[in-house]
Design an enzyme around this catalytic site. Structure first.
Site, PDB file in Angstrom:
ATOM      1  N   ASP A 173     -13.409 -31.858   7.185  1.00 59.74           N
ATOM      2  CA  ASP A 173     -13.891 -30.627   7.828  1.00 59.74           C
ATOM      3  C   ASP A 173     -14.220 -29.533   6.811  1.00 59.74           C
ATOM      4  O   ASP A 173     -13.724 -29.546   5.686  1.00 59.74           O
ATOM      5  CB  ASP A 173     -12.815 -30.075   8.762  1.00 59.74           C
ATOM      6  CG  ASP A 173     -12.643 -30.921  10.018  1.00 59.74           C
ATOM      7  OD1 ASP A 173     -13.244 -32.013  10.091  1.00 59.74           O
ATOM      8  OD2 ASP A 173     -11.888 -30.493  10.913  1.00 59.74           O
ATOM      9  N   ASP A 174     -15.008 -28.585   7.279  1.00 67.59           N
ATOM     10  CA  ASP A 174     -15.248 -27.283   6.624  1.00 67.59           C
ATOM     11  C   ASP A 174     -16.220 -27.323   5.442  1.00 67.59           C
ATOM     12  O   ASP A 174     -16.412 -26.304   4.779  1.00 67.59           O
ATOM     13  CB  ASP A 174     -13.936 -26.613   6.171  1.00 67.59           C
ATOM     14  CG  ASP A 174     -12.993 -26.322   7.332  1.00 67.59           C
ATOM     15  OD1 ASP A 174     -13.350 -26.630   8.484  1.00 67.59           O
ATOM     16  OD2 ASP A 174     -11.902 -25.791   7.076  1.00 67.59           O
ATOM     17  N   HIS A 227     -16.661 -20.949  11.862  1.00 64.52           N
ATOM     18  CA  HIS A 227     -15.247 -21.297  11.997  1.00 64.52           C
ATOM     19  C   HIS A 227     -14.431 -20.241  12.759  1.00 64.52           C
ATOM     20  O   HIS A 227     -13.343 -19.847  12.327  1.00 64.52           O
ATOM     21  CB  HIS A 227     -14.631 -21.522  10.603  1.00 64.52           C
ATOM     22  CG  HIS A 227     -13.551 -22.568  10.604  1.00 64.52           C
ATOM     23  ND1 HIS A 227     -12.229 -22.269  10.868  1.00 64.52           N
ATOM     24  CD2 HIS A 227     -13.594 -23.892  10.384  1.00 64.52           C
ATOM     25  CE1 HIS A 227     -11.506 -23.379  10.794  1.00 64.52           C
ATOM     26  NE2 HIS A 227     -12.315 -24.380  10.507  1.00 64.52           N
ATOM     27  N   HIS A 270     -19.119 -28.373  13.232  1.00 60.81           N
ATOM     28  CA  HIS A 270     -17.805 -27.720  13.226  1.00 60.81           C
ATOM     29  C   HIS A 270     -17.983 -26.201  13.407  1.00 60.81           C
ATOM     30  O   HIS A 270     -17.180 -25.425  12.908  1.00 60.81           O
ATOM     31  CB  HIS A 270     -17.097 -28.051  11.905  1.00 60.81           C
ATOM     32  CG  HIS A 270     -15.641 -27.729  11.844  1.00 60.81           C
ATOM     33  ND1 HIS A 270     -14.773 -27.963  12.893  1.00 60.81           N
ATOM     34  CD2 HIS A 270     -14.871 -27.188  10.852  1.00 60.81           C
ATOM     35  CE1 HIS A 270     -13.540 -27.590  12.522  1.00 60.81           C
ATOM     36  NE2 HIS A 270     -13.594 -27.099  11.309  1.00 60.81           N
ATOM     37  N   HIS A 319      -9.809 -32.171   4.766  1.00 52.11           N
ATOM     38  CA  HIS A 319     -10.794 -31.098   4.533  1.00 52.11           C
ATOM     39  C   HIS A 319     -11.461 -31.271   3.165  1.00 52.11           C
ATOM     40  O   HIS A 319     -10.767 -31.474   2.177  1.00 52.11           O
ATOM     41  CB  HIS A 319     -10.117 -29.735   4.597  1.00 52.11           C
ATOM     42  CG  HIS A 319      -9.604 -29.392   5.960  1.00 52.11           C
ATOM     43  ND1 HIS A 319      -8.423 -29.911   6.460  1.00 52.11           N
ATOM     44  CD2 HIS A 319     -10.120 -28.604   6.933  1.00 52.11           C
ATOM     45  CE1 HIS A 319      -8.229 -29.445   7.687  1.00 52.11           C
ATOM     46  NE2 HIS A 319      -9.248 -28.652   8.010  1.00 52.11           N
TER      47      HIS A 319
HETATM   48 ZN    ZN Z   1     -12.034 -26.350  10.135  1.00 51.62          ZN
END
Ligand code: ZN
Length: 300
Positions: free
Chosen positions: A113-114, A168, A164, A256
């Site tokens: 993620d991210d 955020h 995603h 991540h």
């Molecule tokens: Zn995230």
């Protein structure tokens, strides 16, 4: 008089030939059509005022230019390659934490993620490539905008790109605000990488702030996880322990690649892969995991 008539006749023939010599290439050469019907304007008069040279160019131009256009179209298509990640109908609009796979399939999906994130995304790509593993990346729209080349490299390596949100957020969202976060991200991923995102992961795993609800309404699959590495708050050694403790066939591992200093994740990843391999796991993307299931999982 006969001599005069012959001369006049010869002059007439010569004049006619000359006129046709100019006319035929002009008609044939000015706008050859490719197989796709694209008109190419060939201005022979501008390019070459000599009718003899213009004529020989006209005889070959259609083919030459058809080949040129075909090559250009092929290059353009390669640059604009579309990555269509299929999503089985049973998973559209559903929320999942793992997938029920047939007993004989010991498969697991690594997710990141991210990102994309300079440095750590590259390192993770390298580790995955070395191990011949395809993973699923849940990107932030703003990071795709900032690092489009990195996003392209990830999809070109055969990994799945997913959504995603743009920025955020955790707060409660109206439908319009959720649409903006999610649609903007889907659009920039497609625009910059050619990947059609069909999976959504809510930031922080929050399922009730309007984001997951909106994504599900768009027939995306809301993808949670069954094994949290907790890489955002623990050591590399603990990440390995966390993943191994919660690993299961059909499971989804949360890690991540972006959003901060992820060197601990980069350090833990090869160990996680080695240990899971030693247990007989194969690594697949989330859409591949879904393809292996016959029935959707009942969630939560
Ligand atoms: Zn995230």
């Amino acid at each position: 008089m006969i001599w005069q008539r012959r001369t006049l006749f010869a002059i007439a023939i010569a004049a006619a030939s000359f006129t046709f010599g100019l006319l035929i290439p002009a008609l044939k050469g000015n706008s050859p059509k490719t197989a796709n019907g694209i008109q190419i304007k060939l201005d022979l008069n501008n390019q070459d005022p000599d009718p003899i040279q213009a004529k020989s160019l006209a005889l070959s131009d259609a083919k030459v230019f058809q080949n040129l256009v075909a090559n250009l179209e092929r290059l353009e298509q390669e640059q604009k390659r579309i990555y269509d990640f299929s999503l089985p109908q049973a998973f559209q609009g559903k929320t999942i934490k793992s997938v029920q796979v047939p007993a004989e399939r010991k498969v697991i999906a690594l997710t990141f993620d991210d990102g994309p994130w300079p440095g750590t995304t590259n390192d993770i790509l390298y580790i995955l490539k070395k191990n011949n593993i395809k993973a699923t990346f849940f990107f932030l729209g703003r990071n795709v905008q900032n690092f489009p080349e990195l996003a392209k490299i990830v999809v070109n390596h055969g990994h799945v790109l997913a959504n995603h949100t743009w920025s955020h957020p955790y707060r409660q969202h109206s439908e319009a605000a959720a649409a903006s976060e999610i649609n903007r991200t889907t659009e920039i991923i497609y625009k910059l990488t050619g990947a059609k995102s069909v999976l959504f992961r809510p930031p922080g795993g929050y399922l009730t702030n309007g984001l997951a609800t909106y994504a599900a309404k768009q027939n995306q699959s809301v993808v949670m996880w069954s094994a949290d590495s907790q890489d955002y708050r623990t050591s590399s050694a603990n990440m390995v322990r966390n993943v191994l403790r919660d690993a299961s066939p059909g499971g989804i591992v949360l890690m991540h690649d972006g959003g901060g200093d992820r060197r601990k994740t980069v350090n833990a990843l090869p160990v996680i892969i080695d240990k899971l391999k030693a247990q007989g796991y194969e690594f697949v993307t989330v859409p591949e995991l879904m393809e292996m299931q016959k029935q959707p999982v009942a969630n939560r």
